[in-house]
Design a protein around this motif. Structure first.
Motif, PDB file in Angstrom:
ATOM      1  N   ASP A 196       0.827  -1.211   0.000  1.00 15.29           N
ATOM      2  CA  ASP A 196       0.000   0.000   0.000  1.00 15.29           C
ATOM      3  C   ASP A 196       0.857   1.255   0.000  1.00 15.29           C
ATOM      4  OD1 ASP A 196      -2.394  -1.353  -0.154  1.00 15.29           O
ATOM      5  OD2 ASP A 196      -2.751  -1.324   2.009  1.00 15.29           O
ATOM      6  N   LEU A 197       1.982   1.217   0.678  1.00 19.80           N
ATOM      7  CA  LEU A 197       2.893   2.368   0.675  1.00 19.80           C
ATOM      8  C   LEU A 197       3.458   2.592  -0.730  1.00 19.80           C
ATOM      9  CD1 LEU A 197       4.381   4.615   2.178  1.00 19.80           C
ATOM     10  CD2 LEU A 197       6.185   2.946   2.674  1.00 19.80           C
ATOM     11  N   ARG A 198       3.847   1.522  -1.404  1.00 22.97           N
ATOM     12  CA  ARG A 198       4.346   1.647  -2.789  1.00 22.97           C
ATOM     13  C   ARG A 198       3.292   2.300  -3.671  1.00 22.97           C
ATOM     14  NH1 ARG A 198       6.816  -3.042  -1.881  1.00 22.97           N
ATOM     15  NH2 ARG A 198       5.067  -4.286  -2.564  1.00 22.97           N
ATOM     16  N   HIS A 251       0.874   4.242  -2.695  1.00 18.62           N
ATOM     17  CA  HIS A 251       0.749   5.639  -2.257  1.00 18.62           C
ATOM     18  C   HIS A 251       1.832   6.503  -2.903  1.00 18.62           C
ATOM     19  CE1 HIS A 251       0.511   9.160   0.331  1.00 18.62           C
ATOM     20  NE2 HIS A 251       1.791   8.996   0.607  1.00 18.62           N
ATOM     21  N   VAL A 252       3.059   6.022  -2.887  1.00 15.96           N
ATOM     22  CA  VAL A 252       4.168   6.769  -3.489  1.00 15.96           C
ATOM     23  C   VAL A 252       3.940   6.924  -4.986  1.00 15.96           C
ATOM     24  CG1 VAL A 252       6.653   6.732  -3.976  1.00 15.96           C
ATOM     25  CG2 VAL A 252       5.823   6.190  -1.673  1.00 15.96           C
ATOM     26  N   ASP A 253       3.452   5.868  -5.644  1.00 17.85           N
ATOM     27  CA  ASP A 253       3.150   5.955  -7.077  1.00 17.85           C
ATOM     28  C   ASP A 253       2.084   7.019  -7.355  1.00 17.85           C
ATOM     29  OD1 ASP A 253       4.972   3.950  -7.595  1.00 17.85           O
ATOM     30  OD2 ASP A 253       3.453   2.380  -7.887  1.00 17.85           O
ATOM     31  N   ILE A 254       1.043   7.032  -6.567  1.00 14.34           N
ATOM     32  CA  ILE A 254      -0.050   7.989  -6.771  1.00 14.34           C
ATOM     33  C   ILE A 254       0.430   9.422  -6.550  1.00 14.34           C
ATOM     34  CG2 ILE A 254      -2.237   8.831  -5.794  1.00 14.34           C
ATOM     35  CD1 ILE A 254      -2.935   5.861  -5.245  1.00 14.34           C
ATOM     36  N   THR A 255       1.299   9.612  -5.585  1.00 11.94           N
ATOM     37  CA  THR A 255       1.716  10.973  -5.250  1.00 11.94           C
ATOM     38  C   THR A 255       2.924  11.448  -6.049  1.00 11.94           C
ATOM     39  OG1 THR A 255       3.007  10.159  -3.360  1.00 11.94           O
ATOM     40  CG2 THR A 255       0.749  10.907  -2.921  1.00 11.94           C
ATOM     41  N   GLU A 256       3.906  10.573  -6.290  1.00 12.79           N
ATOM     42  CA  GLU A 256       5.163  11.019  -6.877  1.00 12.79           C
ATOM     43  C   GLU A 256       5.315  10.741  -8.366  1.00 12.79           C
ATOM     44  OE1 GLU A 256       8.685   9.911  -4.757  1.00 12.79           O
ATOM     45  OE2 GLU A 256       7.798  10.383  -2.813  1.00 12.79           O
ATOM     46  N   ALA A 257       4.388  10.046  -8.972  1.00 11.83           N
ATOM     47  CA  ALA A 257       4.484   9.767 -10.414  1.00 11.83           C
ATOM     48  C   ALA A 257       4.517  11.079 -11.199  1.00 11.83           C
ATOM     49  CB  ALA A 257       3.293   8.920 -10.855  1.00 11.83           C
ATOM     50  N   PRO A 258       5.078  11.066 -12.413  1.00  9.67           N
ATOM     51  CA  PRO A 258       5.124  12.290 -13.218  1.00  9.67           C
ATOM     52  C   PRO A 258       3.757  12.956 -13.396  1.00  9.67           C
ATOM     53  CG  PRO A 258       6.466  10.583 -14.233  1.00  9.67           C
ATOM     54  CD  PRO A 258       5.743   9.940 -13.072  1.00  9.67           C
ATOM     55  N   ASP A 259       2.698  12.161 -13.412  1.00 10.71           N
ATOM     56  CA  ASP A 259       1.351  12.734 -13.523  1.00 10.71           C
ATOM     57  C   ASP A 259       0.587  12.593 -12.209  1.00 10.71           C
ATOM     58  OD1 ASP A 259       1.121   9.982 -13.596  1.00 10.71           O
ATOM     59  OD2 ASP A 259      -0.439   9.966 -15.121  1.00 10.71           O
ATOM     60  N   GLY A 260       1.328  12.449 -11.118  1.00  8.63           N
ATOM     61  CA  GLY A 260       0.718  12.195  -9.819  1.00  8.63           C
ATOM     62  C   GLY A 260       0.269  13.443  -9.086  1.00  8.63           C
ATOM     63  N   LEU A 261      -0.199  13.220  -7.893  1.00  7.84           N
ATOM     64  CA  LEU A 261      -0.783  14.268  -7.071  1.00  7.84           C
ATOM     65  C   LEU A 261       0.183  15.407  -6.796  1.00  7.84           C
ATOM     66  CD1 LEU A 261      -3.185  15.242  -5.324  1.00  7.84           C
ATOM     67  CD2 LEU A 261      -2.079  14.051  -3.416  1.00  7.84           C
ATOM     68  N   HIS A 262       1.418  15.086  -6.457  1.00  7.51           N
ATOM     69  CA  HIS A 262       2.373  16.153  -6.146  1.00  7.51           C
ATOM     70  C   HIS A 262       2.609  17.067  -7.346  1.00  7.51           C
ATOM     71  CE1 HIS A 262       4.238  13.937  -2.452  1.00  7.51           C
ATOM     72  NE2 HIS A 262       3.002  14.336  -2.249  1.00  7.51           N
TER      73      HIS A 262
END
Length: 155
Positions: free
Chosen positions: A59-61, A63-74
């Motif tokens: 789940d942490l992986r 989460h990091v994908d959702i937030t840090e991906a090039p088109d992610g949340l961040h």
């Protein structure tokens, strides 16, 4: 404050909300495993903690994908609200720290033939859970600041 999220942002935020609930469930599973009695069958206790920690790692992986991906949340937040770059950087750094704590926990409960120091494992696990709780709170604050959108605390 910037305007509320657009439709494409809404989709990302709903995905984040769903995943947030999954992450909370895996945190609860780890908490339950750590709190279970370890007397009698320490190997079984360590195995239960290991399984919960592996689930949390997945789940942490995600989460990091959702937030840090090039088109992610961040990236979306930095585009919409550059003033929040410090908060985004803090959360990104925390991902590394959380991953390190999780790896340390997994190393302590991985091999069954290694003696498990229950108190040490519990200390590592509760410190990890504490960091995750604070991280989730900061993430929720960030999303609200960027979009005026409450991703929820889940029940």
């Amino acid at each position: 404050m910037e305007p509320r999220a657009t439709t494409s942002d809404d989709d990302l935020l709903e995905e984040l909300r769903r995943h947030r609930a999954e992450l909370r469930e895996s945190m609860s599973a780890l908490e339950d495993a750590l709190a279970a009695p370890a007397v009698g069958d320490r190997d079984r206790w360590a195995q239960r903690v290991h399984v919960a920690a592996v689930e949390l790692a997945g789940d942490l992986r995600q989460h990091v994908d959702i937030t840090e991906a090039p088109d992610g949340l961040h990236r979306e937040i930095l585009t919409a609200s550059p003033r929040l770059s410090g908060a985004v950087a803090t959360l990104t750094r925390e991902h590394v720290l959380i991953r390190g704590q999780l790896d340390s926990l997994l190393a302590r409960v991985g091999p069954v033939d290694v003696f498990t120091d229950v108190d040490r494992v519990r200390d590592l696990g509760t410190a990890l859970l504490g960091r995750l709780v604070r991280h989730r709170q900061r993430g929720s604050d960030l999303v609200y600041e960027a979009y005026e959108f409450d991703i929820g605390g889940e029940n």
